[in-house]
Scaffold this active site. Structure first.
Site, PDB file in Angstrom:
ATOM      1  N   SER A  78       0.775  -1.176   0.260  1.00 12.01           N
ATOM      2  CA  SER A  78      -0.133   0.107   0.026  1.00 12.01           C
ATOM      3  C   SER A  78       0.897   1.191  -0.143  1.00 12.01           C
ATOM      4  CB  SER A  78      -0.798   0.096   1.207  1.00 12.01           C
ATOM      5  OG  SER A  78      -1.720   1.215   1.069  1.00 12.01           O
ATOM      6  N   SER A  79       0.914   2.160  -1.098  1.00 10.29           N
ATOM      7  CA  SER A  79       2.005   3.024  -1.369  1.00 10.29           C
ATOM      8  C   SER A  79       1.747   4.259  -0.436  1.00 10.29           C
ATOM      9  CB  SER A  79       1.423   3.758  -2.666  1.00 10.29           C
ATOM     10  OG  SER A  79       1.725   2.908  -3.721  1.00 10.29           O
TER      11      SER A  79
END
Length: 361
Positions: A78-79
């Protein structure tokens, strides 16, 4: 807003993102923990589980959450939320738009886009990642997102999209995406440049000409397949960390360049010299800008204070000094001042539009 979600929004803003009210509401309402139910890897390599006391505090921090590792190499995540926010703002999302997402990740990015009123088709080359993203979106109660397992290079045949957003690092843009865009649409993608992945807005017909404009610096996990195919204009990848660096030119900047200005210099270096790359340097947490020699084991490193250090051959010291002189003389232009022209290259059977020429606007 107070509490954990309020602090989360402030962290995202401090990360450099502008949060319009609708996007702030999306970040405040979409439960990020629903997309990392099995935990995630810390930066030190240890794993955070949902039962750990710091789990929620870390979930609601402006940091990347690595969710899948293969042979110690992160392959899904998840960036960083502030980067996600910057990219979503640049995407100019409007209710009713149909958006193609390349790289489903955890599904969190697609959930935010759907919360802004868009319909999302998300594609991931890893089947288990696609399945988990699909499950997480259902768990969070997010509709209007379809997650497909497939090769992102091909896009989604038969569909038309108002936007394409890419959440993995690529060497160039697939012509298939351009052919699937509606009139006025564009691709937003982190495209390799001097060892990093600055985000570009890319547009043009699939047969060209194709042009781009930089948005912001970034670093992403690499895509697989033709999207990262080697080509004659590709920047060199270092063979390993540079060691035994010796100072050869004194500092030029006092105080040293901040992170954003250093990335601006880095972008210019890549526009002016194809030996520019990203290297690890002992004793420094962050990678540095370097011009690598032919065997990619030595070269010249430009540090944020403007000093130049050399490892091995000194052939790249003078070109590094020329880059500094040129960037300073140009008025220290930001990366957003560049305009990019692309060329069709890579795998002949699955070509990509890769940046090939740059000019200051």
């Amino acid at each position: 807003m107070t509490g954990r979600r309020g602090d989360y929004l402030e962290q995202i803003r401090r990360g450099g993102a502008d949060l319009p009210p609708d996007l702030a509401a999306a970040f405040a309402s979409v439960p990020r923990e629903a997309f990392v139910p099995d935990g995630f890897q810390r930066r030190d390599g240890t794993w955070v589980c949902p039962a750990d006391p710091e789990y929620l505090a870390t979930v609601y921090s402006d940091d990347v959450l690595v969710t899948k590792v293969d042979n110690k190499i992160p392959v899904s995540s998840s960036s960083q939320p502030s980067l996600m926010a910057i990219m979503i703002v640049a995407l100019r999302v409007a209710p009713g738009q149909h958006i193609l997402e390349i790289g489903a990740g955890t599904g969190y990015n697609a959930a935010l886009l759907a919360s802004l009123g868009a319909t999302i088709t998300s594609i991931d080359v890893q089947e288990d990642v696609a399945v988990r993203a699909r499950t997480a979106l259902a768990r969070a109660g997010i509709s209007h997102v379809r997650v497909e397992h497939g090769d992102g290079y091909a896009g989604s045949s038969g569909d038309r999209f108002d936007r394409v957003i890419v959440t993995v690092g690529i060497g160039g843009v697939s012509p298939q995406w351009l052919s699937q865009l509606a009139p006025g649409g564009f691709v937003l993608a982190p495209v390799k440049h001097a060892g990093t992945h600055p985000v570009l807005v890319v547009s043009g017909p699939p047969e060209g000409p194709v042009t781009g404009t930089p948005v912001c610096p970034s670093g992403f996990m690499l895509a697989a397949g033709p999207l990262t195919a080697d080509h004659p204009g590709a920047f060199p990848f270092p063979a390993g960390p540079l060691t035994d660096l010796l100072p050869v030119m004194p500092p030029r900047f006092d105080p040293p360049l901040g992170e954003i200005q250093y990335r601006d210099l880095w972008y210019a270096a890549g526009a002016w010299n194809r030996r520019a790359s990203h290297v690890a340097v002992a004793g420094r947490e962050q990678g540095c800008l370097a011009l690598l020699d032919e065997n990619r084991t030595g070269g010249a490193v430009i540090f944020p204070d403007g000093s130049i250090h050399a490892a091995g051959s000194s052939d790249q010291v003078e070109p590094a000094a020329i880059i500094l002189d040129r960037w300073i003389s140009a008025g220290r232009p930001p990366m957003q001042a560049w305009r990019v022209s692309c060329t069709l290259t890579g795998d002949p059977d699955a070509p990509i539009w890769a940046p090939d020429a740059w000019e200051l606007s």
